[in-house]
Design an enzyme around this catalytic site. Structure first.
Site, PDB file in Angstrom:
ATOM      1  CG  ASP A  26      -2.583   1.017   1.239  1.00  0.00           C
ATOM      2  OD1 ASP A  26      -2.299   1.308   0.001  1.00  0.00           O
ATOM      3  OD2 ASP A  26      -2.741   1.148   1.965  1.00  0.00           O
ATOM      4  N   GLY A  27      -0.291   2.282  -0.746  1.00  0.00           N
ATOM      5  CA  GLY A  27       1.148   3.249  -0.866  1.00  0.00           C
ATOM      6  C   GLY A  27       1.720   3.772  -1.573  1.00  0.00           C
ATOM      7  CG  ASN A  28       2.183   1.867  -5.143  1.00  0.00           C
ATOM      8  OD1 ASN A  28       2.974   1.387  -4.622  1.00  0.00           O
ATOM      9  ND2 ASN A  28       1.613   0.630  -6.338  1.00  0.00           N
ATOM     10  NE  ARG A  39      -4.137   7.214  -7.041  1.00  0.00           N
ATOM     11  CZ  ARG A  39      -4.257   6.869  -5.554  1.00  0.00           C
ATOM     12  NH1 ARG A  39      -3.694   7.878  -5.137  1.00  0.00           N
ATOM     13  NH2 ARG A  39      -4.090   5.848  -5.043  1.00  0.00           N
ATOM     14  CG  HIS A  43      -0.514   1.998  -9.155  1.00  0.00           C
ATOM     15  ND1 HIS A  43      -0.466   1.831  -7.829  1.00  0.00           N
ATOM     16  CD2 HIS A  43      -1.553   3.213  -9.845  1.00  0.00           C
ATOM     17  CE1 HIS A  43      -1.959   2.611  -7.503  1.00  0.00           C
ATOM     18  NE2 HIS A  43      -2.111   3.074  -8.310  1.00  0.00           N
ATOM     19  CG  LEU A 137       9.253 -16.949  -3.034  1.00  0.00           C
ATOM     20  CD1 LEU A 137       9.514 -16.775  -1.909  1.00  0.00           C
ATOM     21  CD2 LEU A 137       9.585 -15.520  -3.738  1.00  0.00           C
ATOM     22  NE  ARG A 200      -8.161   0.798   5.842  1.00  0.00           N
ATOM     23  CZ  ARG A 200      -7.648   1.949   5.669  1.00  0.00           C
ATOM     24  NH1 ARG A 200      -7.331   2.800   7.004  1.00  0.00           N
ATOM     25  NH2 ARG A 200      -6.986   2.795   4.590  1.00  0.00           N
TER      26      ARG A 200
END
Ligand code: IPE
Ligand code: IPE
Ligand code: MG
Length: 252
Positions: A26-28, A39, A43, A137, A200
């Protein structure tokens, strides 16, 4: 041998790395706004952070990493941003799949496939099919994912089996519900990290996070790097995981 001459060890830096780390990237948007950039640029830089973290996770010895890349609720963003995010997923798979495959990464996808553009659906299948025999992975991509939606789909499939008579209501246990989720064979996350300061879960892995350790970091996702991942893991390693008992169980 004097300490200074001890040869570098081949062991990963973490003796008790969490087996499964899930990340809410989160926070891009705020990263971009802080730099007066669109924005979309946030991303794009977020995808670069993702590449770094996949490499670091492999090196640290993490077995499973789940990344929240597009939520079922993210459709409510402006159409141009949704289009940008879809384009980034397309480009990520087209550009990075071969390299992920070479590094032994197994790609899995959770979330609702219905309603996605057909070409995206095909790319997700291609990524899973190409890498399904890899034993490095496991990268679980949560795309068009919402945990309540996932649990609801599981409940519907269980109800269908009850209606056909192949399952009795009394035989439905916690494992039954878990078995109908999108990736039933993947262990629950030991550690969930959310970047950007928000505290959250935003409808992420609600069932699977029952006993996950949560670490919230202020860093915006495009700035998240290996050092930040290692710091979150060290915080995880300080936690006592009791699972309702009185004795701490070692993380993994
Ligand atoms: C996370 O960054 C990426 C997605 C949710 C797809 P955001 O786009 O939510 O960035 P902020 O929260 O607005 O800063
Ligand atoms: C959660 O972030 C979803 C992803 C990281 C993909 P959001 O930015 O969409 O969450 P809210 O809206 O702030 O809760
Ligand atoms: Mg956000």
């Amino acid at each position: 041998m004097p300490e200074a001459e001890v040869p570098p060890t081949a062991k990963p830096p973490f003796e008790r790395a969490p087996r499964h780390v899930a990340i809410i990237m989160d926070g891009n948007g705020r990263w971009a706004a802080a730099r007066s950039l669109p924005r979309a640029e946030g991303h794009r830089r977020g995808v670069e952070a993702l590449r770094r973290i996949i490499r670091a996770a492999s090196e640290i010895g993490i077995r499973f990493i789940t990344i929240f890349s597009f939520s079922a609720e993210n459709w409510s963003r402006p159409a141009n941003e949704v289009g940008e995010l879809m384009g980034l997923l397309r480009r990520f798979i087209r550009n990075d799949l071969a390299e992920l495959h070479r590094s032994g990464v197994q790609v899995r996808v959770i979330g609702e496939r219905d309603g996605l553009d057909p070409d995206i659906g095909r790319l997700l299948v291609e990524a899973e099919e190409l890498t399904k025999a890899n034993d490095g992975l496991t990268l679980v991509v949560a795309f068009n994912y919402g945990s309540r939606q996932e649990i609801t789909r599981a409940a519907q499939r269980i109800a269908e089996q009850v209606a056909e008579g192949s399952l009795k209501p009394a035989d439905i246990g916690m494992e039954t519900l878990g078995a109908f989720l999108d990736a039933p064979d993947i262990p629950d996350p030991d550690l969930i990290i959310r970047t950007s300061g928000e505290q959250r879960l935003s409808n992420f892995l609600l069932w699977q996070s029952a006993y996950s350790e949560l670490v919230f970091v202020p860093t915006y996702w495009p700035d998240f790097d290996r050092a930040a991942l290692e710091a979150a893991i060290r915080e995880y390693q300080q936690r006592e995981r009791r699972f309702g008992g009185l004795v701490a169980k070692t993380g993994s």
